[in-house]
Design an enzyme around this catalytic site. Structure first.
Site, PDB file in Angstrom:
ATOM      1  N   LYS A  19       0.849  -1.186   0.000  1.00 26.46           N
ATOM      2  CA  LYS A  19       0.000   0.000   0.000  1.00 26.46           C
ATOM      3  C   LYS A  19       0.890   1.243   0.000  1.00 26.46           C
ATOM      4  CE  LYS A  19      -3.800   1.928   2.820  1.00 26.46           C
ATOM      5  NZ  LYS A  19      -4.622   1.659   4.033  1.00 26.46           N
ATOM      6  N   SER A  55      -9.447   2.099   2.963  1.00 34.55           N
ATOM      7  CA  SER A  55      -8.278   2.753   2.383  1.00 34.55           C
ATOM      8  C   SER A  55      -7.302   1.778   1.752  1.00 34.55           C
ATOM      9  CB  SER A  55      -7.574   3.631   3.424  1.00 34.55           C
ATOM     10  OG  SER A  55      -6.906   2.885   4.396  1.00 34.55           O
ATOM     11  N   SER A  73      -9.974  -0.709   7.451  1.00 37.86           N
ATOM     12  CA  SER A  73      -9.407  -0.581   6.109  1.00 37.86           C
ATOM     13  C   SER A  73      -8.490  -1.709   5.671  1.00 37.86           C
ATOM     14  CB  SER A  73      -8.697   0.763   5.959  1.00 37.86           C
ATOM     15  OG  SER A  73      -9.618   1.702   5.456  1.00 37.86           O
TER      16      SER A  73
END
Length: 539
Positions: A128, A208, A232
């Site tokens: 990420k 997210s 998330s």
């Protein structure tokens, strides 16, 4: 040390012969479905030298690399090709590493010399893009950080590199981990644009860690790293039909990860199956020397659910279709020998009342500390001004209300804030501990998500998915595994347990995954007429 050994033990137990022989849950059904219809039109094949990338596990890949019938370079090239051909449909990958193939070739040398560093050696991993990498930009989705890369890797990246993992690239995310606007759109960032759900392309990927989850659903990497403050990892995992583990707070280093709150933030592993998730956690938590074990973990095989007690928190607010799926899930778990009792963890309204104000104070403290280490805006006030001066930051939604509220929030030295966080910690832990003790439970289960809502910048998300909050606020572990579908849209089953019970939770998750066996590859449908606009989650 005890924590690391427990994670290493479950990793070893989960990588044994039954999983190596049978493959990931759903493999036989998925293979049959693929054989009947082939890959969806316009989507590249997920097959490499007889290996189905959709369903292969890390232990199977390592066995092939040990035999010499597959190399890490071949595997890495296959994922890079899929990113090139498939990712334009979903927009999940921000960038690939220019050194990925060099990393893979170095792993192949270690395999030939018998100097493999562990089960992740040669395995392609996506990060990420709020996880620092010294050789690639780390932006948190914001143009404010789109310049030079950080000076050093995040600690978890150092561990992945030391374990021989191939850092394949960076995944898109909800900008600033969905902690900028009051009405954000999950999966959108100014740097990367909008990530789409691979199952139905006009639907949202949630949370997210949207890019990490969507990329895995589309088989663009073997595993990925997500982060969670509240929801998330587990909501994107559920909404994209994969597995996501939010570890116990502190089990994985937060160093070098763009923060929201040190009191709740954690990185965690995401994969298409529990065994790969457990292996990746062992590396992230420092136990990458955990190898294979001869003993069979009964939890991952027949009878693994017999006698387990699971509390079902139904959450009918997520809709009648999800509630019906939970009823079917409970019946299947009972048929496998589990005892399922209905529960409602207490104190949820109070947790919802207190969590957001506490996060505002913590975000101001923690983002200022992080920005001081990077080129660009040096604190939250400067970041707010940057957004006002750059129209590209407002192309999906204009707001930065959370930034502005955090700037005005009481400092963490304020007695009122400190009382809030103390009450949050107490009530969130009691909500899980008391429920598990009252019913003698091995875990609490709940739906991880509603069916994916349509993505709409004007409407944004509605943050009303409560299942992730008790584990997120308490710092306890949670795990989302695929539970099934509402029409074409995946729904996850969220499992949570007590503090640092990650090993037991992963073991239980493997048993649940094997029993439910609901995974199927996405079909990249443009739209569907049924379903819900649903609601969203932050963190």
């Amino acid at each position: 040390m005890k924590r690391k050994r427990s994670v290493a033990a479950v990793t070893a137990a989960l990588t044994v012969a039954p999983l190596l022989m049978a493959g990931a849950p759903g493999q036989r059904a998925a293979a049959a479905e693929a054989g009947a219809g082939g890959a969806p039109s316009g989507v590249a094949s997920a097959t490499l030298r007889g290996v189905d990338l959709d369903t292969v596990t890390i232990p199977e890949l390592q066995a092939r690399m040990k035999r010499g019938s597959l190399t890490s370079a071949e595997l890495t090239r296959a994922y890079l090709r899929r990113i090139e051909t498939v990712d334009p449909k979903i927009n999940a990958v921000l960038r690939t590493s220019p050194t990925a193939l060099d990393q893979a070739r170095a792993s192949d040398v270690r395999h030939r010399l018998g100097k493999v560093r562990g089960p992740l050696d040669g395995i392609p991993v996506l990060l990420k893009d709020n996880v620092n990498t010294r050789d690639m930009p780390t932006t948190a989705g914001s143009l404010a950080l789109a310049g030079s890369p950080p000076v050093r890797d995040a600690e978890l990246v150092t561990r992945l590199r030391a374990a021989g993992a191939v850092i394949l690239g960076k995944a898109n995310l909800s900008e600033w981990a969905n902690f900028r606007a009051a009405k954000p759109t999950s999966g959108w960032s100014a740097v990367g644009g909008q990530t789409r759900n691979p199952y139905v392309l006009d639907r949202n990927p949630c949370g997210s860690s949207a890019g990490s989850a969507a990329a895995l659903a589309a088989s663009l990497a073997q595993v990925a790293i997500g982060t969670e403050t509240d929801g998330s990892i587990v909501c994107p995992a559920g909404m994209n039909g994969i597995v996501g583990h939010k570890p116990s707070l502190g089990l994985v280093s937060r160093s070098g990860v763009v923060p929201i709150s040190a009191e709740q933030d954690t990185a965690g592993p995401m994969a298409r199956n529990v065994v790969d998730t457990a292996i990746t956690l062992s590396v992230l938590s420092g136990g990458h020397d955990a190898g294979t074990a001869e003993a069979v973990d009964a939890a991952a095989g027949p009878g693994g659910l017999r006698g387990k007690r699971i509390g079902l928190w139904r959450l009918p607010s997520l809709g009648a279709d999800v509630d019906a799926l939970m009823t079917r899930t409970a019946a299947r778990l009972r048929a496998a020998g589990a005892q399922v009792v209905e529960v409602t963890p207490p104190y949820q309204a109070r947790l919802a009342e207190l969590e957001f104000p506490a996060l505002l104070s913590e975000f101001h403290r923690d983002i200022d500390a992080y920005l001081a280490t990077r080129n660009g805006p040096r604190d939250l006030a400067a970041l707010i001004e940057f957004n006002r001066a750059h129209p590209a930051e407002r192309t999906c939604f204009a707001g930065q209300e959370l930034f502005e509220q955090a700037l005005a929030a009481p400092p963490v030295t304020d007695p009122g804030y400190q009382a809030m966080r103390a009450e949050l910690k107490d009530l969130s832990r009691r909500s899980i501990d008391e429920t598990m003790a009252a019913h003698d439970l091995d875990a609490i289960a709940s739906p991880a998500n509603p069916p994916a809502w349509t993505t709409d910048c004007a409407r944004g998300d509605n943050d009303v998915i409560p299942s992730s909050t008790p584990a997120a606020v308490s710092g306890y572990p949670s795990l989302s595994v695929p539970a099934g579908f509402v029409g074409e849209l995946p729904v996850g089953l969220l499992l949570m347990a007590g503090d640092h019970q990650d090993a037991a939770l992963l073991s239980l998750g493997a048993a649940v995954e094997q029993r439910l066996d609901t995974w199927r590859a996405p079909r990249y449908l443009p739209s569907v007429t049924s379903g819900t606009n649903g609601s969203g989650t932050t963190g």
